[in-house]
Motif scaffolding. Structure first.
Motif, PDB file in Angstrom:
ATOM      1  N   ALA A   1     -16.363 -25.918   3.470  1.00  0.00           N
ATOM      2  CA  ALA A   1     -17.693 -25.347   3.317  1.00  0.00           C
ATOM      3  C   ALA A   1     -18.533 -26.128   2.303  1.00  0.00           C
ATOM      4  N   VAL A   2     -17.888 -26.629   1.240  1.00  0.00           N
ATOM      5  CA  VAL A   2     -18.609 -27.383   0.215  1.00  0.00           C
ATOM      6  C   VAL A   2     -18.901 -28.797   0.673  1.00  0.00           C
ATOM      7  N   ARG A   3     -17.917 -29.453   1.263  1.00  0.00           N
ATOM      8  CA  ARG A   3     -18.036 -30.879   1.541  1.00  0.00           C
ATOM      9  C   ARG A   3     -18.700 -31.217   2.878  1.00  0.00           C
ATOM     10  N   GLU A   4     -18.565 -30.357   3.857  1.00  0.00           N
ATOM     11  CA  GLU A   4     -19.075 -30.708   5.187  1.00  0.00           C
ATOM     12  C   GLU A   4     -20.581 -30.993   5.200  1.00  0.00           C
ATOM     13  N   PRO A   5     -21.424 -30.176   4.576  1.00  0.00           N
ATOM     14  CA  PRO A   5     -22.867 -30.493   4.601  1.00  0.00           C
ATOM     15  C   PRO A   5     -23.191 -31.859   3.999  1.00  0.00           C
ATOM     16  N   LEU A   6     -22.471 -32.236   2.933  1.00  0.00           N
ATOM     17  CA  LEU A   6     -22.696 -33.538   2.295  1.00  0.00           C
ATOM     18  C   LEU A   6     -22.232 -34.675   3.193  1.00  0.00           C
ATOM     19  N   ALA A   7     -21.096 -34.473   3.861  1.00  0.00           N
ATOM     20  CA  ALA A   7     -20.592 -35.499   4.776  1.00  0.00           C
ATOM     21  C   ALA A   7     -21.515 -35.672   5.969  1.00  0.00           C
ATOM     22  N   LEU A   8     -22.025 -34.572   6.506  1.00  0.00           N
ATOM     23  CA  LEU A   8     -22.928 -34.657   7.651  1.00  0.00           C
ATOM     24  C   LEU A   8     -24.237 -35.334   7.275  1.00  0.00           C
ATOM     25  N   ARG A   9     -24.705 -35.084   6.062  1.00  0.00           N
ATOM     26  CA  ARG A   9     -25.923 -35.765   5.598  1.00  0.00           C
ATOM     27  C   ARG A   9     -25.704 -37.272   5.531  1.00  0.00           C
ATOM     28  N   ALA A  10     -24.543 -37.694   5.007  1.00  0.00           N
ATOM     29  CA  ALA A  10     -24.231 -39.120   4.940  1.00  0.00           C
ATOM     30  C   ALA A  10     -24.061 -39.714   6.334  1.00  0.00           C
ATOM     31  N   LEU A  11     -23.454 -38.946   7.242  1.00  0.00           N
ATOM     32  CA  LEU A  11     -23.281 -39.409   8.616  1.00  0.00           C
ATOM     33  C   LEU A  11     -24.636 -39.679   9.264  1.00  0.00           C
ATOM     34  N   GLU A  12     -25.577 -38.749   9.094  1.00  0.00           N
ATOM     35  CA  GLU A  12     -26.912 -38.912   9.676  1.00  0.00           C
ATOM     36  C   GLU A  12     -27.672 -40.052   9.004  1.00  0.00           C
ATOM     37  N   THR A  13     -27.530 -40.184   7.691  1.00  0.00           N
ATOM     38  CA  THR A  13     -28.146 -41.310   6.983  1.00  0.00           C
ATOM     39  C   THR A  13     -27.614 -42.627   7.524  1.00  0.00           C
ATOM     40  N   GLY A  14     -26.300 -42.692   7.713  1.00  0.00           N
ATOM     41  CA  GLY A  14     -25.687 -43.889   8.260  1.00  0.00           C
ATOM     42  C   GLY A  14     -26.141 -44.176   9.681  1.00  0.00           C
ATOM     43  N   PHE A  15     -26.305 -43.136  10.487  1.00  0.00           N
ATOM     44  CA  PHE A  15     -26.776 -43.333  11.862  1.00  0.00           C
ATOM     45  C   PHE A  15     -28.185 -43.922  11.876  1.00  0.00           C
ATOM     46  N   ARG A  16     -29.058 -43.458  10.968  1.00  0.00           N
ATOM     47  CA  ARG A  16     -30.411 -44.019  10.921  1.00  0.00           C
ATOM     48  C   ARG A  16     -30.374 -45.507  10.605  1.00  0.00           C
ATOM     49  N   ARG A  17     -29.556 -45.886   9.622  1.00  0.00           N
ATOM     50  CA  ARG A  17     -29.432 -47.312   9.284  1.00  0.00           C
ATOM     51  C   ARG A  17     -28.757 -48.068  10.432  1.00  0.00           C
ATOM     52  N   MET A  18     -27.747 -47.481  11.043  1.00  0.00           N
ATOM     53  CA  MET A  18     -27.055 -48.119  12.168  1.00  0.00           C
ATOM     54  C   MET A  18     -28.033 -48.402  13.308  1.00  0.00           C
ATOM     55  N   GLU A  19     -28.882 -47.430  13.620  1.00  0.00           N
ATOM     56  CA  GLU A  19     -29.854 -47.598  14.705  1.00  0.00           C
ATOM     57  C   GLU A  19     -30.853 -48.703  14.374  1.00  0.00           C
ATOM     58  N   TRP A  20     -31.203 -48.824  13.097  1.00  0.00           N
ATOM     59  CA  TRP A  20     -32.121 -49.895  12.686  1.00  0.00           C
ATOM     60  C   TRP A  20     -31.498 -51.262  12.960  1.00  0.00           C
ATOM     61  N   PHE A  21     -30.231 -51.422  12.622  1.00  0.00           N
ATOM     62  CA  PHE A  21     -29.552 -52.693  12.873  1.00  0.00           C
ATOM     63  C   PHE A  21     -29.275 -52.923  14.355  1.00  0.00           C
ATOM     64  N   GLU A  22     -29.200 -51.868  15.136  1.00  0.00           N
ATOM     65  CA  GLU A  22     -29.003 -52.028  16.573  1.00  0.00           C
ATOM     66  C   GLU A  22     -30.236 -52.593  17.258  1.00  0.00           C
ATOM     67  N   ASP A  23     -31.393 -52.500  16.613  1.00  0.00           N
ATOM     68  CA  ASP A  23     -32.640 -52.925  17.246  1.00  0.00           C
ATOM     69  C   ASP A  23     -33.479 -53.758  16.289  1.00  0.00           C
TER      70      ASP A  23
END
Length: 381
Positions: free
Chosen positions: A315-337
């Motif tokens: 309950a404590v860690r999942e929201p923080l991990a999901l935020r990092a996952l989404e942050t990483g996806f935004r950067r990943m998508e930038w490098f994909e294009d």
């Protein structure tokens, strides 16, 4: 309490340290498939803020880690023949093998049993433990053993990458971009000790195919990347990795993983076994060690009620991990294009890259580096 940590990377070792410190009567064993010198990824990056978290959690290991760090505050971006330097970004790098040796020595000094070179594909031999911690990374055998219960959701990048080393000693965190007849390639480089840097070379799958890299062997892939970025590497070689790869060329695809459930019975996942973050945001090891901090805290707080402790941990860690996952996806998508941003002038391209994850906005960049933002504003006019 008898605890087995399956996986002796930073997450497993750090949890063992903190759990043993909290209660020296605990019997804790860390089981790791590899030796420290075989560790994958070469260098690890921590922000200044992440280091403060580690200092608060365990001052002795923090002191030893910082003695082995390479610190920098600049980011160099090579694009269209220019180098743009962004100031005010505090990071430190350390060899992954060095970090593991430091944590292993600290764990053993506290009375934790550490077994290296112990291959395992099934966690059932440790079913008699009170707690089994799956800290065995992105290819977690612990997660696979209970996949229906952990419910992992996987999203793969459209890019391929090579994770290498180099004797090129970068003075700043470095991004370099190259346009070829087939499309764009990029390099991420950072120094982690006196002699060596990590280098990640990345390109979209379509470019990888068009360049013929799918038909090359690993050594050919290294030679191709080395020649492509020869100027940024200043003639220094790229160094391969002993890791086994899914593709003969060594080019991999990043897998973004999030488990809907992090624990089942007396088994819990931490770090990359439970969730990943794209390598371009440099947060994977930090998140894993913060998982270890919180899991140790929850075990002590819930005073023997394991189910409550593990539920609280997620309950404590999942929201923080999901935020990092989404942050990483935004950067990943930038490098994909990258091609979509290639029309920009070098200053504007650098700002677009630095703000691509959403962690930094224009105001924060202006606070950190007024000179860069002044140049960007002039270009925009």
């Amino acid at each position: 309490m008898r605890i087995a940590c399956l996986g002796g990377g930073p997450a497993g070792l750090y949890f063992a340290i903190l759990a043993k410190r909290a209660d020296p009567t605990r019997e804790i064993e860390v089981v790791e498939r590899h030796r420290p010198e075989d560790s994958f990824g070469r260098g690890i990056v921590f922000s200044d803020r992440a280091l403060e978290t580690l200092r608060q959690a365990d001052p002795p290991s923090h002191a030893e880690i910082t003695r082995n760090f390479r610190h920098w505050s600049d980011i160099d971006i090579h694009f269209k023949g220019e180098r743009i330097t962004a100031h005010g970004h505090g990071f430190s790098g350390i060899a992954r093998a060095s970090l593991i040796r430091i944590l292993q020595a600290r764990a053993e000094a506290l009375g934790v049993k550490v077994s290296n070179g112990s291959e395992f594909t099934d966690p059932s031999p440790w079913d008699d433990r009170d707690l089994v911690v799956g800290a065995d990374g992105i290819r977690s055998a612990v997660r696979r053993s209970r996949e229906a219960r952990f419910e992992p959701v996987v999203r793969e990048s459209r890019n391929r990458y090579l994770w290498l080393g180099s004797t090129r000693r970068f003075d700043a965190f470095t991004f370099a971009f190259r346009e070829t007849a087939h499309g764009w390639f990029n390099l991420h480089g950072y120094r982690y000790d006196e002699r060596t840097s990590s280098c990640i070379v990345e390109t979209p799958e379509t470019v990888w195919q068009a360049a013929g890299l799918a038909d090359m062997g690993y050594e050919e892939s290294l030679a191709y990347a080395e020649q492509l970025f020869a100027d940024v590497l200043e003639g220094e070689p790229l160094i391969g990795n002993s890791q086994r790869f899914d593709h003969p060329s060594g080019w991999q695809r990043f897998a973004g993983i999030r488990c809907r459930r992090w624990w089942d019975g007396h088994t819990v996942l931490i770090g990359d076994a439970a969730h990943t973050a794209h390598f371009s945001i440099g947060s994977g090891t930090r998140l894993a060690m913060e998982d270890a901090i919180e899991l140790a805290r929850c075990l002590s707080r819930d005073n023997g009620d394991l189910a409550s402790a593990l539920a609280r941990f997620q309950a404590v860690r999942e929201p923080l991990a999901l935020r990092a996952l989404e942050t990483g996806f935004r950067r990943m998508e930038w490098f994909e294009d990258i091609a979509a941003h290639a029309h920009l002038a070098p200053d504007a391209f650098a700002v677009a890259l630095l703000t691509s994850s959403g962690r930094l906005d224009l105001e924060e960049l202006r606070r950190r580096d007024p000179q860069l933002m002044g140049s960007f504003s002039a270009t925009a006019r």
